[in-house]
Motif scaffolding. Structure first.
Motif, PDB file in Angstrom:
ATOM      1  N   TYR A 200       0.832  -1.207   0.000  1.00 40.50           N
ATOM      2  CA  TYR A 200       0.000   0.000   0.000  1.00 40.50           C
ATOM      3  C   TYR A 200       0.869   1.260   0.000  1.00 40.50           C
ATOM      4  CZ  TYR A 200      -4.591   2.185   0.563  1.00 40.50           C
ATOM      5  OH  TYR A 200      -5.755   2.881   0.352  1.00 40.50           O
ATOM      6  N   ARG A 201       1.908   1.247   0.829  1.00 39.19           N
ATOM      7  CA  ARG A 201       2.807   2.413   0.860  1.00 39.19           C
ATOM      8  C   ARG A 201       3.424   2.659  -0.526  1.00 39.19           C
ATOM      9  NH1 ARG A 201       8.082   1.524   3.984  1.00 39.19           N
ATOM     10  NH2 ARG A 201       8.512   0.458   2.019  1.00 39.19           N
ATOM     11  N   GLU A 202       3.858   1.566  -1.179  1.00 37.01           N
ATOM     12  CA  GLU A 202       4.477   1.715  -2.502  1.00 37.01           C
ATOM     13  C   GLU A 202       3.459   2.196  -3.533  1.00 37.01           C
ATOM     14  OE1 GLU A 202       7.832   1.582  -2.878  1.00 37.01           O
ATOM     15  OE2 GLU A 202       7.632   1.403  -0.699  1.00 37.01           O
ATOM     16  N   LEU A 203       2.219   1.741  -3.396  1.00 39.40           N
ATOM     17  CA  LEU A 203       1.166   2.197  -4.319  1.00 39.40           C
ATOM     18  C   LEU A 203       0.938   3.704  -4.156  1.00 39.40           C
ATOM     19  CD1 LEU A 203      -1.149   1.593  -6.361  1.00 39.40           C
ATOM     20  CD2 LEU A 203      -2.629   1.138  -4.392  1.00 39.40           C
ATOM     21  N   LEU A 204       0.866   4.145  -2.898  1.00 37.96           N
ATOM     22  CA  LEU A 204       0.666   5.585  -2.656  1.00 37.96           C
ATOM     23  C   LEU A 204       1.857   6.386  -3.183  1.00 37.96           C
ATOM     24  CD1 LEU A 204      -0.984   5.540   0.902  1.00 37.96           C
ATOM     25  CD2 LEU A 204      -2.088   6.007  -1.300  1.00 37.96           C
TER      26      LEU A 204
END
Ligand SMILES: [Mn+2]
Length: 302
Positions: free
Chosen positions: A22-26
């Motif tokens: 999720y962090r990488e997606l954001l």
């Protein structure tokens, strides 16, 4: 700052992989976020996955930070630093708290019966049209999470969405089918290296049904053969909890469950419950049964 968080006791691979994904997606969407946890990881996160270049952030939560919580929706089990006032999103697959959150206004609240939160994260990348930018290591982490949480697609909660996500992640990661065995063998090694702890951490003591003993252990292994020389030790550990016990040994490679028990009485009850008889000193079931599924069968039995 947006802080991505999970539970307060320990994290498994589903929470770990989903938080990092999720962090990488954001980040790909140019939104700054931190993946933060202050609790240990369990044996579903083996050393080779921890060596990947994606890790939790060393970040101290500040006043005004906003929270996204993954893989848990019971607020009593949220990471200690999460405050409900600044909660913006929940993504989970554990049932029971949907009604509670219906009264809250969140940016997004997804609580649905699916094999893994990792599958939902994969679908977020698809929706955002960013799957082609997913890193190979993130793909492997999500694959491991789906394997673990669906028990290699054998748990009844497994959906086609989990299988589809896994297949596409496999292509992105560029790995072959040996990934499965490699992952579960590494988890199994972690269990074997702290065998007594592993049994103690996964034994439930509870009077549930006349068909089941109050002490009910479970070990999820790749290959049951690996505990062949540990059976006596296992029996001793379980006997320390009580006279009547059973343990469900899941052997994923074979796709079967082995039920070991303390004595003839427990054996008889299990034979009645499963309408089966055994000449061995264990009962061999022809599919994988999880402890919660065995409990449900016992509760439903008239
Ligand atoms: Mn999960």
């Amino acid at each position: 700052m947006i802080v991505i968080a999970s539970g307060k006791r320990y994290l498994d691979i589903d929470a770990y992989a989903s938080m990092l994904a999720y962090r990488e997606l954001l980040k790909l969407k140019e939104i700054e976020a931190m993946a933060v946890s202050n609790v240990p990881l369990n044996e579903s996160v083996p050393p080779s996955l921890l060596a990947y270049p994606f890790k939790f952030d060393d970040y101290e939560v500040k006043e005004g930070d906003q929270f996204i919580v993954l893989d848990v929706s019971n607020k009593d089990f949220f990471a200690s630093f999460v405050t409900l006032d600044h909660l913006i999103e929940i993504i989970d697959h554990h049932p029971g708290n949907e009604d509670f959150w219906a009264d809250y206004t969140l940016n997004r609240c997804i609580i649905e019966p699916i094999g893994a939160v990792a599958t939902i994260l994969f679908e977020f990348y698809v929706k955002e049209n960013l799957l082609h930018k997913m890193d190979k290591s993130i793909a492997k982490l999500l694959m491991a999470a789906i394997l673990d949480n669906t028990l290699y697609f054998k748990a009844k909660i497994t959906k086609d969405r989990d299988r589809d996500a896994y297949k596409r992640l496999e292509e992105i990661a560029g790995v072959n089918s040996t990934f499965v065995e490699h992952y579960f063998m590494e988890c199994q090694d972690m269990i074997l290296s702290q065998f007594e702890e592993a049994i103690k951490n996964d034994t439930k003591i509870e009077n549930i049904s006349p068909y089941l003993p109050s002490v009910f252990g479970q070990l999820i292994l790749w290959d049951k053969e690996c505990i062949q020389d540990k059976i006596a030790c296992m029996k001793e550990i379980l006997s320390s909890f009580g006279e009547d016990w059973m343990i469900n040994i899941v052997s994923l490679k074979e796709g079967r469950s082995y039920l070991f028990y303390s004595n003839k009485q427990v054996k008889n009850n299990l034979e009645v419950l499963f309408a089966i008889s055994s000449l061995e000193d264990f009962i061999l079931l022809d599919t994988v049964w999880l402890r919660k599924e065995i409990m449900k069968k016992a509760l439903d039995k008239k």
